[in-house]
Design an enzyme around this catalytic site. Sequence first.
Site, PDB file in Angstrom:
ATOM      1  N   ASP A   1      -0.546  -5.794  -6.058  1.00 21.40           N
ATOM      2  CA  ASP A   1       0.664  -5.026  -5.747  1.00 21.40           C
ATOM      3  C   ASP A   1       1.920  -5.839  -6.015  1.00 21.40           C
ATOM      4  O   ASP A   1       2.204  -6.805  -5.306  1.00 21.40           O
ATOM      5  CB  ASP A   1       0.657  -4.647  -4.261  1.00 21.40           C
ATOM      6  CG  ASP A   1      -0.335  -3.541  -3.943  1.00 21.40           C
ATOM      7  OD1 ASP A   1      -0.299  -2.503  -4.627  1.00 21.40           O
ATOM      8  OD2 ASP A   1      -1.134  -3.717  -3.005  1.00 21.40           O
TER       9      ASP A   1
ATOM     10  N   GLY B   1       1.466  -2.654   3.502  1.00 25.55           N
ATOM     11  CA  GLY B   1       0.072  -2.421   3.861  1.00 25.55           C
ATOM     12  C   GLY B   1      -0.005  -1.962   5.306  1.00 25.55           C
ATOM     13  O   GLY B   1       0.990  -1.963   6.038  1.00 25.55           O
TER      14      GLY B   1
ATOM     15  N   MET C   1      -0.602   7.740  -4.166  1.00 25.73           N
ATOM     16  CA  MET C   1      -0.202   6.983  -2.981  1.00 25.73           C
ATOM     17  C   MET C   1      -0.540   7.817  -1.749  1.00 25.73           C
ATOM     18  O   MET C   1      -0.051   8.937  -1.601  1.00 25.73           O
ATOM     19  CB  MET C   1       1.296   6.684  -3.004  1.00 25.73           C
ATOM     20  CG  MET C   1       1.732   5.624  -4.006  1.00 25.73           C
ATOM     21  SD  MET C   1       0.819   4.069  -3.965  1.00 25.73           S
ATOM     22  CE  MET C   1       0.977   3.559  -2.259  1.00 25.73           C
TER      23      MET C   1
ATOM     24  N   ASP D   1      -4.587   4.958  -2.821  1.00 19.59           N
ATOM     25  CA  ASP D   1      -4.004   3.692  -2.377  1.00 19.59           C
ATOM     26  C   ASP D   1      -3.216   3.872  -1.082  1.00 19.59           C
ATOM     27  O   ASP D   1      -2.158   4.503  -1.068  1.00 19.59           O
ATOM     28  CB  ASP D   1      -3.092   3.157  -3.491  1.00 19.59           C
ATOM     29  CG  ASP D   1      -2.588   1.760  -3.199  1.00 19.59           C
ATOM     30  OD1 ASP D   1      -3.031   1.145  -2.223  1.00 19.59           O
ATOM     31  OD2 ASP D   1      -1.742   1.281  -3.988  1.00 19.59           O
TER      32      ASP D   1
ATOM     33  N   MET E   1       5.944  -5.751  -5.916  1.00 16.04           N
ATOM     34  CA  MET E   1       7.073  -4.989  -5.350  1.00 16.04           C
ATOM     35  C   MET E   1       8.371  -5.733  -5.615  1.00 16.04           C
ATOM     36  O   MET E   1       8.414  -6.955  -5.476  1.00 16.04           O
ATOM     37  CB  MET E   1       6.901  -4.859  -3.839  1.00 16.04           C
ATOM     38  CG  MET E   1       5.599  -4.233  -3.409  1.00 16.04           C
ATOM     39  SD  MET E   1       5.514  -4.190  -1.608  1.00 16.04           S
ATOM     40  CE  MET E   1       3.836  -3.596  -1.379  1.00 16.04           C
TER      41      MET E   1
ATOM     42  N   HIS F   1      -6.976  -5.255  -6.725  1.00 19.28           N
ATOM     43  CA  HIS F   1      -5.706  -4.533  -6.806  1.00 19.28           C
ATOM     44  C   HIS F   1      -4.557  -5.506  -6.536  1.00 19.28           C
ATOM     45  O   HIS F   1      -4.571  -6.243  -5.549  1.00 19.28           O
ATOM     46  CB  HIS F   1      -5.728  -3.404  -5.772  1.00 19.28           C
ATOM     47  CG  HIS F   1      -4.599  -2.452  -5.844  1.00 19.28           C
ATOM     48  ND1 HIS F   1      -4.531  -1.423  -6.773  1.00 19.28           N
ATOM     49  CD2 HIS F   1      -3.471  -2.336  -5.095  1.00 19.28           C
ATOM     50  CE1 HIS F   1      -3.426  -0.726  -6.573  1.00 19.28           C
ATOM     51  NE2 HIS F   1      -2.750  -1.266  -5.573  1.00 19.28           N
TER      52      HIS F   1
ATOM     53  N   SER G   1      -7.097  -4.895  -2.067  1.00 25.19           N
ATOM     54  CA  SER G   1      -5.729  -5.252  -2.430  1.00 25.19           C
ATOM     55  C   SER G   1      -5.389  -6.620  -1.842  1.00 25.19           C
ATOM     56  O   SER G   1      -5.408  -6.797  -0.620  1.00 25.19           O
ATOM     57  CB  SER G   1      -4.750  -4.212  -1.886  1.00 25.19           C
ATOM     58  OG  SER G   1      -3.439  -4.744  -1.949  1.00 25.19           O
TER      59      SER G   1
ATOM     60  N   HIS H   1      -0.531  -2.838  -9.881  1.00 22.05           N
ATOM     61  CA  HIS H   1       0.234  -1.677  -9.397  1.00 22.05           C
ATOM     62  C   HIS H   1       1.690  -2.115  -9.324  1.00 22.05           C
ATOM     63  O   HIS H   1       2.071  -2.875  -8.426  1.00 22.05           O
ATOM     64  CB  HIS H   1      -0.320  -1.271  -8.024  1.00 22.05           C
ATOM     65  CG  HIS H   1       0.425  -0.151  -7.372  1.00 22.05           C
ATOM     66  ND1 HIS H   1       0.281   0.168  -6.036  1.00 22.05           N
ATOM     67  CD2 HIS H   1       1.314   0.757  -7.867  1.00 22.05           C
ATOM     68  CE1 HIS H   1       1.055   1.198  -5.742  1.00 22.05           C
ATOM     69  NE2 HIS H   1       1.697   1.571  -6.830  1.00 22.05           N
TER      70      HIS H   1
ATOM     71  N   MET I   1       5.197  -1.589  -8.395  1.00 19.29           N
ATOM     72  CA  MET I   1       6.153  -0.821  -7.594  1.00 19.29           C
ATOM     73  C   MET I   1       7.533  -1.401  -7.871  1.00 19.29           C
ATOM     74  O   MET I   1       8.163  -2.013  -7.009  1.00 19.29           O
ATOM     75  CB  MET I   1       5.780  -0.924  -6.108  1.00 19.29           C
ATOM     76  CG  MET I   1       4.575  -0.065  -5.752  1.00 19.29           C
ATOM     77  SD  MET I   1       3.831  -0.547  -4.181  1.00 19.29           S
ATOM     78  CE  MET I   1       2.774  -1.867  -4.744  1.00 19.29           C
TER      79      MET I   1
HETATM   80  C1  DX5 Z   1       1.172  -0.232  -0.550  1.00 21.26           C
HETATM   81  C2  DX5 Z   1       0.296  -0.844  -1.597  1.00 21.26           C
HETATM   82  C3  DX5 Z   1      -1.138  -0.822  -1.247  1.00 21.26           C
HETATM   83  C4  DX5 Z   1      -1.493  -1.640  -0.027  1.00 21.26           C
HETATM   84  C5  DX5 Z   1      -2.569  -0.916   0.693  1.00 21.26           C
HETATM   85  O1  DX5 Z   1       2.441  -0.073  -1.037  1.00 21.26           O
HETATM   86  O2  DX5 Z   1       0.435  -0.163  -2.818  1.00 21.26           O
HETATM   87  O3  DX5 Z   1      -1.944  -1.214  -2.344  1.00 21.26           O
HETATM   88  O4  DX5 Z   1      -1.920  -2.936  -0.354  1.00 21.26           O
HETATM   89  O5  DX5 Z   1      -2.746  -1.494   1.911  1.00 21.26           O
HETATM   90  P1  DX5 Z   1      -3.598  -0.820   3.071  1.00 21.26           P
HETATM   91  O6  DX5 Z   1      -4.989  -0.659   2.557  1.00 21.26           O
HETATM   92  O7  DX5 Z   1      -3.488  -1.814   4.176  1.00 21.26           O
HETATM   93  O8  DX5 Z   1      -2.963   0.497   3.395  1.00 21.26           O
HETATM   94 ZN    ZN Z   2      -1.072  -0.617  -4.433  1.00 21.72          ZN
END
Ligand code: DX5
Ligand code: ZN
Length: 217
Positions: free
Chosen positions: A36, A145, A138, A176, A38, A34, A9, A67, A69
Site C-alpha cells: 500500500d 488499516g 475498496m 481490500d 499512500m 499487497h 498487506s 496498490h 493510493m
Molecule cells: C487501506 C489499504 C489496505 C489495508 C487493509 O487503505 O488499502 O490494503 O492495508 O488493512 P486491513 O486488512 O487492516 O483493513
Molecule cells: Zn490496499
Amino acid sequence: MDQYLIAPSILAADFANLQSELEMLDKSQADCIHVDIMDGVFVPNISFGFSVTAILSKYTSKPLDFHLMVQDPNPYLQVCKDHGAATVSVHYEACQHLHRTIQSIKALGMKAGVAINPHTNVEVLRDMLSDIDVVLLMSVNPGFGGQQFIERTYSKIKQIKTICKELGTEVLIEIDGGVSLENAKTLKDTGANILVAGSFVFNSTSPVDTIKALKNV
Ligand code: DX5
Ligand code: ZN
C-alpha cells in the site's frame, strides 16, 4: 474465474522487523503480498515510499501487488516495475486519463488493476473492464488499516460479475479492507478472487496460521 488468492498487506507488518516479516510471508500460504503506497494527498495518510519497496524482493519471491493510493500515479509506474511489482492497481478517482495509465502499466509488463472507493459505482468501469486484469474494490475508505468492512461490497462483487457476463469478459475481483475470517467465506462464495488482509493477519498470534485459515475457508 475461480481463483481464490490471499494477499497479506504489509501495511500492518512490524516495520522494525520487516525482513523477518517478509521471510515469514514467503514461507506462508500467501499467494502474493499487497503493498500500500499512500501519498497524503489522495488519502489522508502517508504509508511508506519507494526506498522501502526497493528491498521487498530481496526477502520474498511472492508476487508483489502494488496498490497506489496516490494522486496521479503515472510517474511511479516504472519504479513499481523496478521493485518487482507483478500487479499495479491505480485508483479510478485519481487518474485523469485512466485508459492511458492502464496501457502504461501493461506496456511495462505488469498486470493492471483499477481500484474504486466505496462511494464509486462499479458502472464507471464498464468501458474499461475488458482492458484490465483486476478490479480492486475498496471495502473500507482507503488510507488506514484496521477499519470495519463495508457490507455493500457484496453487491458490488455481484454487479461486476453481471457486467463482465454482459461483455463476455473476465476480471479478477480483489477485496481490500476489513477482511477477516468472519467474511472471507462469504466473499469467496460471492465471487471474490483476491482477499487483502492486513491487521487481521499481522495482529494475530500466528500470522502463518491465520493466512492458512483464510486460504482454506
Ligand atoms: C487501506 C489499504 C489496505 C489495508 C487493509 O487503505 O488499502 O490494503 O492495508 O488493512 P486491513 O486488512 O487492516 O483493513
Ligand atoms: Zn490496499
